[in-house]
Design a protein around this motif. Structure first.
Motif, PDB file in Angstrom:
ATOM      1  N   ALA A  85       0.842  -1.191   0.000  1.00 49.52           N
ATOM      2  CA  ALA A  85       0.000   0.000   0.000  1.00 49.52           C
ATOM      3  C   ALA A  85       0.879   1.243   0.000  1.00 49.52           C
ATOM      4  CB  ALA A  85      -0.931  -0.002   1.215  1.00 49.52           C
ATOM      5  N   ALA A  86       0.262   2.366  -0.296  1.00 52.37           N
ATOM      6  CA  ALA A  86       0.985   3.638  -0.310  1.00 52.37           C
ATOM      7  C   ALA A  86       0.063   4.733   0.187  1.00 52.37           C
ATOM      8  CB  ALA A  86       1.469   3.959  -1.721  1.00 52.37           C
ATOM      9  N   GLY A  87       0.637   5.721   0.834  1.00 54.52           N
ATOM     10  CA  GLY A  87      -0.133   6.834   1.362  1.00 54.52           C
ATOM     11  C   GLY A  87       0.740   8.053   1.534  1.00 54.52           C
ATOM     12  N   ALA A  88       0.212   9.055   2.198  1.00 51.35           N
ATOM     13  CA  ALA A  88       0.965  10.298   2.327  1.00 51.35           C
ATOM     14  C   ALA A  88       0.443  11.147   3.465  1.00 51.35           C
ATOM     15  CB  ALA A  88       0.907  11.098   1.033  1.00 51.35           C
ATOM     16  N   VAL A  89       1.312  12.032   3.916  1.00 49.80           N
ATOM     17  CA  VAL A  89       0.886  13.177   4.702  1.00 49.80           C
ATOM     18  C   VAL A  89       0.582  14.262   3.672  1.00 49.80           C
ATOM     19  CG1 VAL A  89       1.512  14.928   6.389  1.00 49.80           C
ATOM     20  CG2 VAL A  89       2.263  12.558   6.715  1.00 49.80           C
ATOM     21  N   LEU A  90      -0.706  14.468   3.404  1.00 49.14           N
ATOM     22  CA  LEU A  90      -1.155  15.457   2.437  1.00 49.14           C
ATOM     23  C   LEU A  90      -1.236  16.806   3.146  1.00 49.14           C
ATOM     24  CD1 LEU A  90      -2.289  15.840  -0.489  1.00 49.14           C
ATOM     25  CD2 LEU A  90      -4.565  15.563   0.520  1.00 49.14           C
ATOM     26  N   ALA A 150       3.248  14.981   0.592  1.00 49.52           N
ATOM     27  CA  ALA A 150       2.558  15.308  -0.651  1.00 49.52           C
ATOM     28  C   ALA A 150       1.847  16.651  -0.513  1.00 49.52           C
ATOM     29  CB  ALA A 150       1.549  14.222  -1.017  1.00 49.52           C
ATOM     30  N   ALA A 151       2.158  17.572  -1.416  1.00 47.11           N
ATOM     31  CA  ALA A 151       1.519  18.882  -1.413  1.00 47.11           C
ATOM     32  C   ALA A 151       0.173  18.789  -2.115  1.00 47.11           C
ATOM     33  CB  ALA A 151       2.406  19.902  -2.117  1.00 47.11           C
ATOM     34  N   ALA A 152      -0.865  19.278  -1.464  1.00 49.32           N
ATOM     35  CA  ALA A 152      -2.211  19.225  -2.042  1.00 49.32           C
ATOM     36  C   ALA A 152      -2.353  20.220  -3.170  1.00 49.32           C
ATOM     37  CB  ALA A 152      -3.245  19.497  -0.958  1.00 49.32           C
ATOM     38  N   GLY A 153      -3.036  19.788  -4.232  1.00 53.07           N
ATOM     39  CA  GLY A 153      -3.340  20.664  -5.353  1.00 53.07           C
ATOM     40  C   GLY A 153      -4.820  20.979  -5.387  1.00 53.07           C
ATOM     41  N   GLU A 154      -5.369  20.999  -6.594  1.00 52.47           N
ATOM     42  CA  GLU A 154      -6.784  21.303  -6.749  1.00 52.47           C
ATOM     43  C   GLU A 154      -7.641  20.123  -6.294  1.00 52.47           C
ATOM     44  OE1 GLU A 154      -8.046  24.214  -7.791  1.00 52.47           O
ATOM     45  OE2 GLU A 154      -5.992  24.999  -7.822  1.00 52.47           O
ATOM     46  N   GLY A 155      -8.840  20.437  -5.821  1.00 53.93           N
ATOM     47  CA  GLY A 155      -9.740  19.363  -5.455  1.00 53.93           C
ATOM     48  C   GLY A 155     -10.786  19.798  -4.442  1.00 53.93           C
TER      49      GLY A 155
END
Length: 315
Positions: free
Chosen positions: A11-16, A91-96
């Protein structure tokens, strides 16, 4: 792709994260199936790379696009299907926009301190602390060794014109798919054709040209290594997220110089050298801005291949 151990769930994830007027805020999500608060993550699809899975899962669970940065840590724990291994990134958050879904019914943007208190599992809190160990905004550089180009002894022409082999073309295509996950927006290469071909697909996707850098080739670097190092620093200082394709005779020395100045210890590969396989990628993170001596290396992650494979070794 290397065989996975029986019963292993990848699995993979992030601190967004995102910057706000109140400082950095990170995303924590509530999963109704488990009634817990966690960092967003999910299982790898078949033949999917770890970075690709992280970006996809972030989009699916949070609704936000993301640009990956440094790798934070590897978490392992037992699940019903066997052993689960999760690779986490910054991970830097973008649009959404978040919308409740089957997996996540609530998302909160919290300060890191608030998020640590909210997280259900200590393992997630440890990942968050790894994120907090360095500033969130860091500059990223992808330093790529050119893909495979066949045996030098079997090529009768100018060695700088030796093209990629079929295996090298597959490696270059994998680099092309990896680059946007880290937000690459500029492309540079040492002059040999095999280096340019490794970077060309990324440049084509960006609608730009490959910038040729003679000082980052083996013939240009070694007469004046300081000049090559200065050129790399200048590329970093110019901003954005560059991809640089170079050669195996250059990359280990460049990295060793950067690491020595930053006080970072790089692990030794075969025969005590810095690892640098053909088609491999170093994701380098630099402190934003620059000091008197130029950008300072903050972290380095080595991907032995951009093809679907076991997760990168953390350095």
């Amino acid at each position: 792709m290397n065989a996975r151990p029986p019963g292993e769930v990848r699995a993979a994830g992030a601190v967004l994260w995102r910057d706000t007027s109140r400082g950095v805020r990170v995303a924590v999500v509530h999963r109704p199936q488990y009634d817990d608060w966690s960092l967003p993550k999910g299982k790898l699809d078949r033949d999917e790379t770890v970075p690709a899975a992280a970006v996809r899962e972030l989009r699916e669970e949070t609704g936000f696009s993301a640009t990956l940065g440094r790798r934070l840590s590897t978490v392992r724990y037992s699940v019903d299907a066997g052993r689960k291994t999760v690779e986490y990134f910054s991970a830097a958050a973008g649009e959404g926009t978040f919308e409740a879904n089957a997996e996540v019914d609530e998302l909160r943007w919290l300060s890191p301190a608030e998020a640590e208190k909210a997280l259900t599992y200590r393992r997630d809190a440890a990942v968050l602390r790894a994120f907090m160990a360095l500033p969130a905004p860091l500059s990223t550089v992808l330093l790529v060794r050119h893909a495979k180009a066949g045996k030098r002894g079997e090529w009768t022409g100018d060695d700088d014109l030796r093209p990629l082999s079929s295996a090298g073309a597959r490696q270059a295509e994998a680099v092309r798919k990896l680059a946007p996950l880290f937000g690459v927006d500029r492309v540079f290469s040492a002059p040999p054709l095999r280096c340019v071909q490794t970077a060309a697909g990324t440049a084509e996707d960006l609608g730009t040209e490959v910038g040729i850098e003679p000082s980052l080739s083996e013939t240009g670097y070694w007469p004046d290594a300081d000049r090559g190092l200065s050129r790399l620093r200048a590329i970093v200082t110019a901003g954005g997220t560059p991809l640089i394709a170079s050669q195996g005779g250059v990359i280990p020395d460049l990295l060793s110089s950067l690491a020595a100045r930053a006080g970072i210890t790089l692990p030794a590969g075969k025969r005590g050298t810095v690892p640098c396989k053909k088609g491999s990628v170093w994701v380098l993170s630099f402190h934003a801005g620059s000091s008197n001596g130029g950008p300072l290396l903050a972290a380095a992650d080595y991907y032995p291949t951009a093809l679907p494979a076991p997760a990168p070794a953390r350095l």
